[in-house]
Design a protein around this motif. Structure first.
Motif, PDB file in Angstrom:
ATOM      1  N   ILE A  50      27.156 159.613 -24.939  1.00  0.00           N
ATOM      2  CA  ILE A  50      27.580 158.279 -24.487  1.00  0.00           C
ATOM      3  C   ILE A  50      26.888 157.164 -25.265  1.00  0.00           C
ATOM      4  CG2 ILE A  50      28.195 159.058 -22.172  1.00  0.00           C
ATOM      5  CD1 ILE A  50      25.514 157.926 -21.187  1.00  0.00           C
ATOM      6  N   GLU A  99      18.686 152.086 -31.000  1.00  0.00           N
ATOM      7  CA  GLU A  99      18.642 150.847 -30.210  1.00  0.00           C
ATOM      8  C   GLU A  99      19.143 151.016 -28.775  1.00  0.00           C
ATOM      9  OE1 GLU A  99      20.622 147.495 -32.083  1.00  0.00           O
ATOM     10  OE2 GLU A  99      21.167 146.650 -30.155  1.00  0.00           O
ATOM     11  N   GLY A 135      19.148 144.690 -27.674  1.00  0.00           N
ATOM     12  CA  GLY A 135      18.776 143.691 -28.668  1.00  0.00           C
ATOM     13  C   GLY A 135      18.314 142.432 -27.943  1.00  0.00           C
TER      14      GLY A 135
HETATM   15  P1  ATP Z   1      24.714 149.143 -32.840  1.00  0.00           P
HETATM   16  O1  ATP Z   1      23.970 148.605 -34.033  1.00  0.00           O
HETATM   17  O2  ATP Z   1      24.092 150.354 -32.227  1.00  0.00           O
HETATM   18  O3  ATP Z   1      26.194 149.273 -33.052  1.00  0.00           O
HETATM   19  P2  ATP Z   1      24.789 146.476 -31.979  1.00  0.00           P
HETATM   20  O4  ATP Z   1      23.559 145.940 -32.616  1.00  0.00           O
HETATM   21  O5  ATP Z   1      26.126 146.214 -32.559  1.00  0.00           O
HETATM   22  O6  ATP Z   1      24.599 148.038 -31.713  1.00  0.00           O
HETATM   23  P3  ATP Z   1      24.871 144.552 -29.924  1.00  0.00           P
HETATM   24  O7  ATP Z   1      26.072 143.906 -30.440  1.00  0.00           O
HETATM   25  O8  ATP Z   1      23.541 143.901 -30.111  1.00  0.00           O
HETATM   26  O9  ATP Z   1      24.799 146.049 -30.468  1.00  0.00           O
HETATM   27  O10 ATP Z   1      25.096 144.905 -28.383  1.00  0.00           O
HETATM   28  C1  ATP Z   1      24.068 144.855 -27.441  1.00  0.00           C
HETATM   29  C2  ATP Z   1      23.882 146.178 -26.724  1.00  0.00           C
HETATM   30  O11 ATP Z   1      25.130 146.707 -26.280  1.00  0.00           O
HETATM   31  C3  ATP Z   1      23.305 147.279 -27.598  1.00  0.00           C
HETATM   32  O12 ATP Z   1      21.907 147.190 -27.675  1.00  0.00           O
HETATM   33  C4  ATP Z   1      23.752 148.512 -26.867  1.00  0.00           C
HETATM   34  O13 ATP Z   1      22.855 148.827 -25.806  1.00  0.00           O
HETATM   35  C5  ATP Z   1      25.088 148.119 -26.296  1.00  0.00           C
HETATM   36  N1  ATP Z   1      26.149 148.668 -27.153  1.00  0.00           N
HETATM   37  C6  ATP Z   1      26.678 148.111 -28.255  1.00  0.00           C
HETATM   38  N2  ATP Z   1      27.629 148.881 -28.799  1.00  0.00           N
HETATM   39  C7  ATP Z   1      27.714 149.977 -27.989  1.00  0.00           C
HETATM   40  C8  ATP Z   1      28.524 151.151 -27.993  1.00  0.00           C
HETATM   41  N3  ATP Z   1      29.457 151.347 -28.929  1.00  0.00           N
HETATM   42  N4  ATP Z   1      28.359 152.061 -27.012  1.00  0.00           N
HETATM   43  C9  ATP Z   1      27.437 151.872 -26.053  1.00  0.00           C
HETATM   44  N5  ATP Z   1      26.647 150.782 -26.002  1.00  0.00           N
HETATM   45  C10 ATP Z   1      26.774 149.840 -26.938  1.00  0.00           C
END
Ligand code: ATP
Length: 448
Positions: free
Chosen positions: A189, A264, A267
């Motif tokens: 997940i 991650e 953020g």
């Molecule tokens: P990643 O680099 O892993 O794709 P991101 O930096 O694009 O993540 P953000 O846009 O900062 O992610 O989104 C904030 C939070 O939302 C992330 O820290 C994560 O916990 C959650 N998140 C983002 N994309 C996903 C996903 N595809 N599935 C599950 N949770 C996600």
């Protein structure tokens, strides 16, 4: 398979076997990147969200909540930059037809699936799911499923400010679904196409942005500790300038050591005044703040801790999974699988077991205890099978406490023990004798 992969496989299998997580549309072969939470999973997930809401909204004077629609005007996604830039550069492998994220190809420019080297040039791929609103499927009715919850907070900033009458600094929090058409959903997940976010937009004066960035990073680390994820498993990455969104003045990634690597969880980003400015400009509606004391009007800056519910659930599952060798009453050793959830997060808080199911007195006493505890916590009643088996089932569900009603409860052996039960603690397996009248208070203190 290395031990970490093995561990991950065991976690995935336990999650299915015990009803934490199922593949979406499983009977039709599944839908990649989508997951359903079963009876135990939904409780775990709810505990994560409830605790976040409690500490981020209810226990604070400076944060209010909201719940925005998943569908919003397309204009929002134009102004925020998502329509234009929310993309991953992709390459296709001409040999095996795999579609890959350009950053996963590596130095050798080789397809990780088939090893082929016949790859296309990188092309951008928009991560938003496109849909149509209304009866006609034309360009005017296009919008997207939101890829983050934050934008509804920004576009409702003025309404919330006017109605909640908050002064800077203050925050608006939201928990809700987000959708991204990820190219390679993977790691269970961890990277899904439909997931939930818990986001806070904390508005402040420009001079204080960096201070609040530090503050929220610390608060968020404490949050994870308070749900049982120790600091030793967490890592703070200071996102380098080149990897940060161009409008951000500072970003931390809070990472967790998953069995598949350090990744991650959340953020924490200082987004400056970028979003409010964009929406003010595009909508033509003022999104500024009037400071009564200084009589100044300005667009606030914002610090955003943005966490993934599903990733937190996965971290909790990985963190909780444990196997140990124990010796049963007959001296036989066996493997005990136990989910060592923090009691606050455990899907079920307590199991209640009458020693025998065909004894009316034991059963009715046990039912009384269930009725006593149920209004305050999630209780599971189980009367079938040997008591040891019942304990093991609850160990796998991560239930921190077990209550057994036995003949001593009925006062048959020793009248002094009438209306007492054994309370078993999951991790140590220690049992203590507790008065039924003391149960509620004792358990509440340990699970909330
Ligand atoms: P990643 O680099 O892993 O794709 P991101 O930096 O694009 O993540 P953000 O846009 O900062 O992610 O989104 C904030 C939070 O939302 C992330 O820290 C994560 O916990 C959650 N998140 C983002 N994309 C996903 C996903 N595809 N599935 C599950 N949770 C996600």
């Amino acid at each position: 398979m290395n031990p970490d992969q093995q561990r991950m496989e065991k976690i995935v299998s336990l999650c299915k076997r015990r009803g934490f997580i199922f593949q979406s549309s499983e009977i039709y072969g599944g839908l990649n990147g989508c997951w359903d939470y079963g009876p135990l999973g939904v409780e775990l997930k709810r505990n994560v969200k409830d605790y976040w809401w409690r500490v981020m909204v209810r226990e604070r004077d400076d944060v209010v909540g909201m719940d925005g629609a998943i569908l919003m005007s397309r204009a929002v996604w134009r102004a925020s930059g998502h329509e234009e830039t929310f993309t991953d550069p992709m390459v296709d492998c001409r040999t095996c037809k795999a579609r890959l994220r350009a950053d996963q190809i590596g130095e050798k420019k080789q397809c990780p699936s088939c090893g082929g080297k016949d790859l296309t040039e990188p092309r951008s791929f928009n991560l938003m799911f496109k849909t149509f609103v209304g009866a006609t499927e034309d360009d005017d009715s296009v919008t997207y499923l939101r890829p983050e919850t934050a934008q509804s907070i920004f576009v409702q900033f003025k309404n919330v400010l006017d109605t909640a009458r908050k002064k800077l600094p203050f925050g608006i929090a939201q928990i809700g679904k987000a959708f991204r058409n990820e190219i390679n959903p993977r790691n269970y997940i961890f990277r899904s196409r439909e997931f939930e976010q818990m986001e806070l937009e904390y508005f402040c004066r420009a001079e204080e942005g960096m201070k609040w960035l530090e503050y929220w990073k610390e608060q968020r680390l404490k949050f994870y500790e308070n749900i049982g994820i120790g600091r030793d498993k967490l890592h703070v990455l200071t996102v380098p300038d080149a990897d940060r969104a161009f409008y951000s003045k500072g970003t931390y990634d809070i990472e967790y050591d998953f069995p598949f690597g350090r990744q991650e969880l959340e953020g924490v980003a200082y987004r400056t005044d970028y979003d409010l400015k964009q929406h003010q400009e595009a909508s033509g509606k003022p999104l500024d703040y009037f400071d009564e004391e200084t009589k100044q009007r300005f667009i606030p800056h914002v610090v955003e801790p943005s966490a993934g519910v599903d990733r937190t659930v996965l971290a909790l599952l990985c963190n909780a999974y444990d196997e140990e060798t124990v010796t049963d009453e007959k001296g036989k050793s066996e493997t005990r699988i136990v989910m060592r959830f923090h009691p606050r997060m455990a899907p079920v808080k307590v199991g209640v077991f009458p020693l025998l199911k065909n004894n009316d007195q034991l059963v009715s006493k046990a039912r009384e205890i269930v009725a006593l505890l149920r209004p305050q916590m999630n209780v599971f009643y189980d009367e079938t099978g040997a008591i040891g088996r019942r304990y093991r089932r609850q160990d796998e569900a991560g239930t921190p406490f077990g209550i057994t009603v036995d003949f001593e409860t009925l006062g048959e052996k020793d009248p002094a023990l009438r209306d007492t039960v054994t309370l078993r603690e999951r991790d140590s397996m220690r049992q203590e004798r507790v008065k039924i009248g003391d149960l509620l208070q004792l358990l509440l203190a340990r699970v909330s």
